[in-house]
Design an enzyme around this catalytic site. Structure first.
Site, PDB file in Angstrom:
ATOM      1  N   CYS A  89       0.805  -1.224   0.000  1.00  0.00           N
ATOM      2  CA  CYS A  89       0.000   0.000   0.000  1.00  0.00           C
ATOM      3  C   CYS A  89       0.839   1.275   0.000  1.00  0.00           C
ATOM      4  O   CYS A  89       0.333   2.342  -0.317  1.00  0.00           O
ATOM      5  CB  CYS A  89      -0.942   0.025   1.207  1.00  0.00           C
ATOM      6  SG  CYS A  89      -2.178  -1.280   1.166  1.00  0.00           S
ATOM      7  N   GLN A 146      -5.203  -9.015   6.202  1.00  0.00           N
ATOM      8  CA  GLN A 146      -5.060  -7.685   6.796  1.00  0.00           C
ATOM      9  C   GLN A 146      -6.237  -7.323   7.692  1.00  0.00           C
ATOM     10  O   GLN A 146      -6.066  -6.636   8.701  1.00  0.00           O
ATOM     11  CB  GLN A 146      -4.897  -6.629   5.692  1.00  0.00           C
ATOM     12  CG  GLN A 146      -3.540  -6.650   5.041  1.00  0.00           C
ATOM     13  CD  GLN A 146      -3.270  -5.408   4.208  1.00  0.00           C
ATOM     14  OE1 GLN A 146      -4.016  -4.424   4.268  1.00  0.00           O
ATOM     15  NE2 GLN A 146      -2.206  -5.439   3.432  1.00  0.00           N
ATOM     16  N   SER A 237     -11.206   0.869   4.450  1.00  0.00           N
ATOM     17  CA  SER A 237     -11.035   1.665   3.230  1.00  0.00           C
ATOM     18  C   SER A 237     -11.803   1.049   2.074  1.00  0.00           C
ATOM     19  O   SER A 237     -12.054  -0.159   2.040  1.00  0.00           O
ATOM     20  CB  SER A 237      -9.556   1.766   2.878  1.00  0.00           C
ATOM     21  OG  SER A 237      -8.985   0.480   2.710  1.00  0.00           O
ATOM     22  N   HIS A 338      -9.151   3.883  -1.539  1.00  0.00           N
ATOM     23  CA  HIS A 338      -7.773   3.442  -1.398  1.00  0.00           C
ATOM     24  C   HIS A 338      -7.343   2.651  -2.636  1.00  0.00           C
ATOM     25  O   HIS A 338      -7.301   1.415  -2.621  1.00  0.00           O
ATOM     26  CB  HIS A 338      -7.659   2.590  -0.130  1.00  0.00           C
ATOM     27  CG  HIS A 338      -6.287   2.074   0.180  1.00  0.00           C
ATOM     28  ND1 HIS A 338      -5.130   2.570  -0.392  1.00  0.00           N
ATOM     29  CD2 HIS A 338      -5.881   1.072   1.024  1.00  0.00           C
ATOM     30  CE1 HIS A 338      -4.090   1.915   0.090  1.00  0.00           C
ATOM     31  NE2 HIS A 338      -4.525   1.003   0.941  1.00  0.00           N
ATOM     32  N   CYS A 368       0.561   2.203   6.596  1.00  0.00           N
ATOM     33  CA  CYS A 368       0.818   0.790   6.892  1.00  0.00           C
ATOM     34  C   CYS A 368       0.853   0.020   5.572  1.00  0.00           C
ATOM     35  O   CYS A 368       0.250   0.437   4.580  1.00  0.00           O
ATOM     36  CB  CYS A 368      -0.251   0.221   7.818  1.00  0.00           C
ATOM     37  SG  CYS A 368      -1.941   0.331   7.181  1.00  0.00           S
ATOM     38  N   GLY A 370       1.253  -4.102   3.617  1.00  0.00           N
ATOM     39  CA  GLY A 370       1.195  -5.544   3.715  1.00  0.00           C
ATOM     40  C   GLY A 370       2.555  -6.157   3.994  1.00  0.00           C
ATOM     41  O   GLY A 370       3.595  -5.602   3.630  1.00  0.00           O
TER      42      GLY A 370
END
Length: 385
Positions: A89, A146, A237, A338, A368, A370
């Site tokens: 991300c 996640q 998101s 996102h 943040c 992955g």
């Protein structure tokens, strides 16, 4: 000492998955802000040393170095190369870091840093089909989804479902207010979409903010990933389509070409964190980037913290004592969306414009990522000193 400065930055509107941007090929979507940078600055594109683009799902229309394809589609000369990177991300933010580092080292003078993701046309995870986690990895780490990590974080930091829903509602309200006041207008370029029926429509507003949402609706949504996780579709998101790009130069080159820099890229950090907790990295990345800059949390005027899930910025604020009124002032990914590889660049474009509007000196962005990673960047508004 060289300075890496941002001269121009622009983003597309963010479209919902299967929304208005779903009819544009991913490579063309990636090319749009690249072309707009040149239009806005009247820069000779032949002077660009490289195009560095973040993209997470590098398959289908986003495969085969989408950065190079986008540069060619945007009309850049064949002499301008392009490379595509995946920091999950944070890919778009990492593109900015790599661009700044190339400039600070003296290796390059002008770099376009960008990001793209069409989650409509190239669904998340399609580059992982048939791939299983390596046993050597699983022997050491529990590789969870996640969303499961976000639920664990909410439990560990004592963040209730109600608190996450309250935060999500505020994200939508902030984004809607920013739209109404025209705060996104200058940072965004209009996108023309040729539809299947042959008609053309133009879009110049983010599609994600929900004007009809309410606390009642958010509270009624079912838990995802685990029972009583507190994580719902309303406090996570949105899957989205979008692209963004920034024109970054050495301060000397900007002066030579007659450009007035807007921001100095002051400091950068990237860290690894526990891959099972996965999303806690922004805490340590923030501490590291502040230490490098010789600044404290109180010195920062504007924060952009990616809203992958509501528990992430809430955890970050609780741990670092940030003033919520300085965080995601115009809404975040819960409301705006996102588009994975584009979000790091999109947040930076938004933070720049927010800082200019507020005449802020310092801004800090963190995300943040992955597999347990995080980037953080501090910008300083340029004064010419």
């Amino acid at each position: 000492m060289r300075d890496a400065v941002i001269v121009e930055a622009v983003r597309t509107p963010i479209g919902k998955r299967n929304g208005f941007l779903s009819e544009i090929r991913a490579e063309e979507l990636a090319a749009a802000p690249l072309k707009e940078l040149v239009r806005r600055t009247n820069l000779d594109a032949a002077a660009i040393d490289d195009v560095i683009m973040g993209c997470v799902t590098q398959t289908g229309e986003q495969a085969v170095d989408v950065a190079r394809q986008a540069a060619l589609i945007a009309g850049y000369p064949v002499s301008v190369p392009g490379t595509t990177i995946d920091r999950q991300c944070g890919s778009g933010q990492q593109a900015i870091h790599f661009a700044a580092q190339a400039i600070l080292s003296g290796d390059m003078d002008i770099v376009v840093a960008a990001g793209v993701e069409s989650m409509s046309r190239v669904p998340m995870g399609t580059n992982q089909q048939g791939v299983k986690w390596n046993r050597a990895l699983l022997d050491n780490y529990d590789m969870v989804h996640q969303g499961v990590a976000a639920a664990h974080i909410a439990e560990k930091w004592g963040i209730s479902r109600q608190k996450m829903n309250d935060y999500s509602f505020k994200s939508h309200q902030r984004a809607i207010q920013a739209q109404g006041k025209g705060f996104f207008r200058q940072q965004m370029m209009p996108i023309s979409v040729k539809r299947a029926d042959g008609t053309t429509a133009q879009f110049c507003q983010d599609e994600g903010p929900r004007r009809d949402t309410s606390m009642e609706k958010l509270n009624a949504l079912p838990d995802l990933f685990t029972e009583e996780s507190g994580i719902t579709a309303g406090n996570a998101s949105q899957m989205s389509d979008g692209a963004a790009a920034l024109l970054i130069m050495s301060a000397d080159k900007a002066k030579e070409l007659g450009f007035t820099p807007r921001f100095r890229i002051l400091t950068r950090s990237v860290i690894g964190s526990d891959p099972t907790e996965m999303l806690t990295g922004p805490i340590e990345a923030t501490k590291k980037v502040l230490k490098k800059a010789g600044l404290s949390m109180e010195d920062i005027d504007v924060f952009e913290v990616n809203e992958a899930f509501a528990s992430i910025p809430l955890m970050w604020m609780k741990e670092l004592g940030a003033d919520e009124e300085k965080v995601n002032i115009d809404g975040g990914a819960i409301a705006l969306g996102h588009p994975l590889g584009a979000s790091g660049a999109r947040l930076m474009v938004t933070m720049m414009h927010t800082m200019e509007r507020l005449e802020a000196r310092f801004g800090l962005q963190t995300m943040c990522e992955g597999l347990g990673m995080a980037n953080a960047t501090i910008l300083e508004r340029w004064t010419g000193e």
